[in-house]
Design a protein around this motif. Structure first.
Motif, PDB file in Angstrom:
ATOM      1  N   GLN A   1     -39.519  10.997  16.046  1.00 38.39           N
ATOM      2  CA  GLN A   1     -39.425  11.642  14.739  1.00 38.39           C
ATOM      3  C   GLN A   1     -38.021  11.554  14.153  1.00 38.39           C
ATOM      4  O   GLN A   1     -37.860  11.306  12.962  1.00 38.39           O
ATOM      5  N   TYR A   2     -37.008  11.770  14.987  1.00 37.22           N
ATOM      6  CA  TYR A   2     -35.640  11.870  14.456  1.00 37.22           C
ATOM      7  C   TYR A   2     -34.818  10.598  14.619  1.00 37.22           C
ATOM      8  O   TYR A   2     -33.832  10.420  13.911  1.00 37.22           O
ATOM      9  N   ARG A   3     -35.190   9.714  15.546  1.00 35.62           N
ATOM     10  CA  ARG A   3     -34.428   8.483  15.743  1.00 35.62           C
ATOM     11  C   ARG A   3     -35.274   7.217  15.581  1.00 35.62           C
ATOM     12  O   ARG A   3     -34.757   6.109  15.639  1.00 35.62           O
ATOM     13  N   SER A   4     -36.575   7.387  15.393  1.00 28.99           N
ATOM     14  CA  SER A   4     -37.510   6.258  15.289  1.00 28.99           C
ATOM     15  C   SER A   4     -37.462   5.357  16.521  1.00 28.99           C
ATOM     16  O   SER A   4     -37.768   4.163  16.446  1.00 28.99           O
ATOM     17  N   ALA A   5     -37.077   5.918  17.636  1.00 29.52           N
ATOM     18  CA  ALA A   5     -37.003   5.160  18.890  1.00 29.52           C
ATOM     19  C   ALA A   5     -36.719   6.121  20.034  1.00 29.52           C
ATOM     20  O   ALA A   5     -36.093   7.161  19.843  1.00 29.52           O
ATOM     21  N   THR A   6     -37.185   5.749  21.221  1.00 28.71           N
ATOM     22  CA  THR A   6     -36.837   6.493  22.427  1.00 28.71           C
ATOM     23  C   THR A   6     -35.448   6.045  22.889  1.00 28.71           C
ATOM     24  O   THR A   6     -34.935   5.023  22.414  1.00 28.71           O
ATOM     25  N   PRO A   7     -34.831   6.769  23.814  1.00 21.90           N
ATOM     26  CA  PRO A   7     -33.499   6.350  24.286  1.00 21.90           C
ATOM     27  C   PRO A   7     -33.472   4.915  24.807  1.00 21.90           C
ATOM     28  O   PRO A   7     -32.512   4.174  24.572  1.00 21.90           O
ATOM     29  N   GLY A   8     -34.536   4.512  25.513  1.00 19.95           N
ATOM     30  CA  GLY A   8     -34.587   3.139  26.017  1.00 19.95           C
ATOM     31  C   GLY A   8     -34.579   2.120  24.901  1.00 19.95           C
ATOM     32  O   GLY A   8     -33.885   1.101  24.963  1.00 19.95           O
ATOM     33  N   LYS A   9     -35.353   2.380  23.858  1.00 19.54           N
ATOM     34  CA  LYS A   9     -35.382   1.469  22.709  1.00 19.54           C
ATOM     35  C   LYS A   9     -34.034   1.468  21.986  1.00 19.54           C
ATOM     36  O   LYS A   9     -33.572   0.424  21.498  1.00 19.54           O
ATOM     37  N   ILE A  10     -33.413   2.634  21.879  1.00 21.79           N
ATOM     38  CA  ILE A  10     -32.096   2.703  21.228  1.00 21.79           C
ATOM     39  C   ILE A  10     -31.099   1.840  21.990  1.00 21.79           C
ATOM     40  O   ILE A  10     -30.325   1.072  21.392  1.00 21.79           O
ATOM     41  N   MET A  11     -31.115   1.931  23.328  1.00 21.24           N
ATOM     42  CA  MET A  11     -30.184   1.140  24.140  1.00 21.24           C
ATOM     43  C   MET A  11     -30.456  -0.357  24.022  1.00 21.24           C
ATOM     44  O   MET A  11     -29.532  -1.170  24.114  1.00 21.24           O
ATOM     45  N   MET A  12     -31.725  -0.724  23.801  1.00 19.87           N
ATOM     46  CA  MET A  12     -32.072  -2.134  23.669  1.00 19.87           C
ATOM     47  C   MET A  12     -31.997  -2.619  22.221  1.00 19.87           C
ATOM     48  O   MET A  12     -32.312  -3.774  21.930  1.00 19.87           O
ATOM     49  N   GLY A  13     -31.581  -1.730  21.310  1.00 25.41           N
ATOM     50  CA  GLY A  13     -31.430  -2.122  19.906  1.00 25.41           C
ATOM     51  C   GLY A  13     -32.748  -2.325  19.193  1.00 25.41           C
ATOM     52  O   GLY A  13     -32.897  -3.244  18.386  1.00 25.41           O
ATOM     53  N   LEU A  14     -33.732  -1.440  19.464  1.00 23.29           N
ATOM     54  CA  LEU A  14     -35.056  -1.547  18.859  1.00 23.29           C
ATOM     55  C   LEU A  14     -35.362  -0.308  18.027  1.00 23.29           C
ATOM     56  O   LEU A  14     -34.786   0.760  18.248  1.00 23.29           O
ATOM     57  N   VAL A  15     -36.273  -0.468  17.083  1.00 25.06           N
ATOM     58  CA  VAL A  15     -36.652   0.657  16.224  1.00 25.06           C
ATOM     59  C   VAL A  15     -38.123   0.531  15.870  1.00 25.06           C
ATOM     60  O   VAL A  15     -38.650  -0.575  15.711  1.00 25.06           O
ATOM     61  N   ILE A  16     -38.808   1.674  15.771  1.00 24.90           N
ATOM     62  CA  ILE A  16     -40.221   1.715  15.379  1.00 24.90           C
ATOM     63  C   ILE A  16     -40.289   1.920  13.866  1.00 24.90           C
ATOM     64  O   ILE A  16     -39.637   2.826  13.331  1.00 24.90           O
ATOM     65  N   VAL A  17     -41.071   1.077  13.174  1.00 24.58           N
ATOM     66  CA  VAL A  17     -41.186   1.186  11.727  1.00 24.58           C
ATOM     67  C   VAL A  17     -42.647   1.179  11.314  1.00 24.58           C
ATOM     68  O   VAL A  17     -43.520   0.742  12.066  1.00 24.58           O
ATOM     69  N   ASP A  18     -42.890   1.641  10.100  1.00 24.08           N
ATOM     70  CA  ASP A  18     -44.213   1.549   9.497  1.00 24.08           C
ATOM     71  C   ASP A  18     -44.499   0.079   9.196  1.00 24.08           C
ATOM     72  O   ASP A  18     -43.667  -0.614   8.619  1.00 24.08           O
ATOM     73  N   ALA A  19     -45.662  -0.411   9.578  1.00 24.71           N
ATOM     74  CA  ALA A  19     -45.968  -1.830   9.424  1.00 24.71           C
ATOM     75  C   ALA A  19     -46.087  -2.254   7.965  1.00 24.71           C
ATOM     76  O   ALA A  19     -45.913  -3.426   7.645  1.00 24.71           O
ATOM     77  N   LYS A  20     -46.366  -1.309   7.051  1.00 25.89           N
ATOM     78  CA  LYS A  20     -46.541  -1.663   5.646  1.00 25.89           C
ATOM     79  C   LYS A  20     -45.264  -1.528   4.838  1.00 25.89           C
ATOM     80  O   LYS A  20     -45.035  -2.268   3.889  1.00 25.89           O
ATOM     81  N   THR A  21     -44.429  -0.552   5.184  1.00 24.55           N
ATOM     82  CA  THR A  21     -43.245  -0.283   4.366  1.00 24.55           C
ATOM     83  C   THR A  21     -41.932  -0.630   5.054  1.00 24.55           C
ATOM     84  O   THR A  21     -40.889  -0.642   4.414  1.00 24.55           O
ATOM     85  N   LEU A  22     -41.978  -0.878   6.344  1.00 25.72           N
ATOM     86  CA  LEU A  22     -40.777  -1.076   7.172  1.00 25.72           C
ATOM     87  C   LEU A  22     -39.886   0.162   7.186  1.00 25.72           C
ATOM     88  O   LEU A  22     -38.749   0.102   7.630  1.00 25.72           O
TER      89      LEU A  22
END
Length: 200
Positions: free
Chosen positions: A86-107
């Motif tokens: 909700q607040y970072r759009s990623a878990t700590p593991g994803k943050i460390m790997m430079g990844l982010v979760i986005v909406d597939a339609k709006t990015l």
């Protein structure tokens, strides 16, 4: 009310493809690494808590020893994951790997409802021999079943920023070319009328 110059992001992901703006989707192995990091971090929190409640004997338990076990083992990870999504759009593991979760339609940032669907989708992905998770390595947009259920993508963080910048640039150009904007430029001077002697 939004200005007429702003275009609703009906399906930005398709716009990205049609405008040849590359999206660096997060592939299977980088997401596996992120999941491993998340699991290690969770264990560093959960194991000490479980030891406080149940002692070393918990390591040999074959069934749930009590309510605290269930809360720490199931509810705590759920809360931790949802808060980070909700607040970072990623878990700590994803943050460390430079990844982010986005909406597939709006990015953009997925809605809370989509994030809840994504978490539920994890269970759907794991039921048939983890096939829904393995699907990340097969799908052209690197979506697992949980991503497809929730309508989300996992991108490399810098790629998301580049794609959004490219989309904004293309939207400005298409708006100018199509004459969609109704606003007049601030410093546009009106050309003087040409003198026509035949009208006199």
């Amino acid at each position: 009310m939004e200005s007429s110059t702003q275009q609703a992001p009906i399906n930005v992901a398709e716009d990205v493809d049609s405008n040849n703006i590359p999206l660096a989707y997060a592939g299977f192995w980088i997401r596996v690494m992120a999941a491993v990091l998340d699991s290690l971090l969770l264990l560093m929190v959960m194991v000490p808590l479980l030891m406080v409640f149940y002692g070393p004997g918990l390591l040999f338990a074959t069934e749930s020893p009590g309510l605290a076990y269930d809360l720490i083992n199931y509810v705590l990870p759920l809360i931790a994951v949802m808060v980070f999504w909700q607040y970072r759009s990623a878990t700590p593991g994803k943050i460390m790997m430079g990844l982010v979760i986005v909406d597939a339609k709006t990015l953009g940032k997925p809605s809370f409802g989509k994030l809840v669907l994504r978490y539920i989708g994890y269970y759907v992905s794991t039921i048939p021999l983890l096939l829904g998770l393995i699907w990340v390595g097969i799908d052209k947009r690197k979506q697992g079943w949980h991503d497809k259920i929730a309508g989300t993508l996992v991108l490399k963080t810098d790629a998301k920023q580049q794609a959004q910048a490219g989309l904004e640039s293309n939207n400005v150009e298409s708006t100018a070319a199509g004459g969609v904007s109704t606003e007049q430029p601030e410093n546009t001077a009106t050309a003087p009328e040409k003198h026509d002697p035949w009208k006199e």
